[in-house]
Design a protein around this motif. Sequence first.
Motif, short mmCIF file in Angstrom:
data_model
loop_
_atom_site.label_atom_id
_atom_site.label_comp_id
_atom_site.label_asym_id
_atom_site.label_seq_id
_atom_site.Cartn_x
_atom_site.Cartn_y
_atom_site.Cartn_z
N VAL A 1 17.08 12.62 27.48
CA VAL A 1 16.36 11.47 26.51
C VAL A 1 15.08 11.28 27.05
N THR A 2 14.07 11.18 26.11
CA THR A 2 12.70 10.78 26.33
C THR A 2 12.24 9.63 25.50
N VAL A 3 11.82 8.71 26.03
CA VAL A 3 11.53 7.65 25.13
C VAL A 3 10.07 7.78 24.79
N PRO A 4 9.78 7.20 23.69
CA PRO A 4 8.47 7.36 22.72
C PRO A 4 7.39 6.73 23.50
N THR A 5 6.26 7.53 23.58
CA THR A 5 4.96 6.94 24.25
C THR A 5 4.18 5.96 23.26
N SER A 6 3.43 5.20 23.79
CA SER A 6 2.82 4.12 23.05
C SER A 6 1.99 4.74 21.86
N ASP A 7 1.66 5.93 21.76
CA ASP A 7 0.74 6.57 20.54
C ASP A 7 1.84 7.15 19.53
N GLN A 8 3.18 6.99 19.91
CA GLN A 8 4.47 7.45 19.12
C GLN A 8 5.04 6.28 18.26
N LEU A 9 4.41 5.09 18.49
CA LEU A 9 5.14 3.96 17.95
C LEU A 9 4.24 3.51 16.77
N ALA A 10 5.00 3.15 15.63
CA ALA A 10 4.36 2.70 14.33
C ALA A 10 4.29 1.13 14.50
N THR A 11 3.16 0.60 13.87
CA THR A 11 2.93 -0.99 13.97
C THR A 11 3.55 -1.42 12.55
N GLU A 12 3.72 -2.64 12.80
CA GLU A 12 4.13 -3.42 11.67
C GLU A 12 3.31 -3.00 10.61
N GLU A 13 2.13 -3.09 10.55
CA GLU A 13 1.18 -3.06 9.56
C GLU A 13 1.08 -1.72 8.78
N GLN A 14 1.34 -0.68 9.79
CA GLN A 14 1.54 0.68 9.10
C GLN A 14 3.02 0.91 8.54
N LEU A 15 3.84 0.12 8.78
CA LEU A 15 5.18 0.22 8.16
C LEU A 15 5.09 -0.64 6.63
N ASN A 16 4.33 -1.79 6.83
CA ASN A 16 4.14 -2.28 5.75
C ASN A 16 3.30 -1.59 4.50
N GLU A 17 2.03 -0.94 5.20
CA GLU A 17 1.42 -0.22 4.21
C GLU A 17 2.20 0.98 3.52
N ALA A 18 3.15 1.65 4.42
CA ALA A 18 3.75 2.82 3.80
C ALA A 18 4.79 2.41 2.61
N MET A 19 5.52 1.21 3.12
CA MET A 19 6.58 0.73 2.31
C MET A 19 5.88 0.39 0.84
N GLY A 20 4.57 -0.23 1.19
CA GLY A 20 4.02 -0.83 -0.20
C GLY A 20 3.45 0.20 -0.99
N ALA A 21 3.20 1.20 -0.43
CA ALA A 21 2.44 2.54 -1.14
C ALA A 21 3.56 3.23 -2.00
N ALA A 22 4.82 3.32 -1.18
CA ALA A 22 5.81 4.07 -1.78
C ALA A 22 6.56 3.31 -2.86
N THR A 23 6.45 2.06 -2.54
CA THR A 23 7.22 1.18 -4.02
C THR A 23 6.33 0.61 -4.74
N GLY A 24 4.83 0.63 -4.59
CA GLY A 24 3.84 0.12 -5.49
C GLY A 24 3.84 -1.43 -5.41
N THR A 25 4.30 -1.87 -4.49
CA THR A 25 4.37 -3.33 -4.19
C THR A 25 3.56 -3.70 -3.03
N ASP A 26 3.13 -4.89 -2.65
CA ASP A 26 2.45 -5.39 -1.63
C ASP A 26 3.44 -6.11 -0.72
N THR A 27 3.73 -5.47 0.48
CA THR A 27 4.91 -5.92 1.31
C THR A 27 4.23 -6.64 2.62
N THR A 28 2.91 -6.95 2.41
CA THR A 28 2.22 -7.52 3.60
C THR A 28 2.66 -9.04 3.66
#
Length: 379
Positions: free
Chosen positions: A295-322
């Motif tokens: 088991v290898t834990v993710p490095t810092s560059d492999q972590l998604a930020t909350e902003e990235q998650l919100n942007e991705a979900m917003g783009a996929a649903t056509g809504t603003d999730t911020t």
Amino acid sequence: MKTMGKLASLALATTLLAACGQSPKDEYIGAMEDAGDAKAGTFDMKFKDIAVSGGDSQTTTMINMVKSQLNDMKISGSYSMPDDSKYAVDVNVNAMGQEIPFNVIGDDKAMYLSTAFLSAVMDITQSLSGSSAAVDTSKLKELDGKYIDLQQFAKDSAETTGSSVTADVENLDMKQLLAYQKDLQKEFIKYLKDDVDDKRFEEKDGKLSFTMNKDDIAKLDDIQAKLAKDNPDYEQFKVNIGDMLKELDKVNIQTVIDSKTKKQTYDVDIASAKNNIDAVKFTISTTPSDKVKEVTVPTSDQLATEEQLNEAMGAATGTDTTDTTGSTTITDEQFKTLLKQAKSSKASMSKAQRKQALEQYKPYLTDEQYTKLEKVLED
């Protein structure tokens, strides 16, 4: 040489007699202990039946719909714990024609969830909404191979929403949780050895069986209380078993352990006349394995930020999730359904889970709706 042969024969006979002398109870407990020591394994879960009686037509329709979905759903996965500090759990949920992978990696400091599940969840969300419009999944693809730091995500959510439950997740000590699970199993095995009648254990064709009843499960509640008293840090892991049992008329968990493969199967059958539940039946099985993966834990560059998650979900649903404050309230009909679900399931919810439910729904409820839901969950 003849003397050596006699000694060998005697040793073999003694070994065979010792093996034959083991009772089904001893074999069952031994197999359970061996499985508990496993560092890896597989598991699966399958619903068999849900039957309700009484209630209005709307409730019956809803239950039948849920029953159909659950009967078609299968959960399977694997786990690996190469040492006392690292672990990996892979769960595959097959539902509504989709396979949703949930991959969790962690150590004694943090817990990470792979973003691999997002695409499948978005497909299901779009299917349920009935939308045929194309969605922008490019932002989701940018998250391929990344992980969500669950404790950091909980911390950010707690700061945004003021939720004490997400703050609890932030402070979750996984190493302590694993220690708690081991101590719980150790104490329950002690109970089986000391207090349970030998006649309740059976063996047939290499299958060791034992059926747990309400008294056995109530004992788990006593064990939890004792563990929490001896170690206050364990208090956070307690499940509200006592209140749940009060709501149930029947609780039978038939357990079977294959003496060769050590596979454990749990057939669960519960009923609650008070809640118009004639039967809820499902099966869980676990099989230990010696195939422990690194088991290898993710490095810092492999972590998604909350902003990235919100942007991705917003783009996929056509809504603003911020905007996480939530400005849309549910309809009166949706709220009626929510109240019915809360009434029927509150007995199986711990105090923390009830609190979590309130906090999760609060942004979508009017003040009046929130007060009504709070009263139902607290009664």
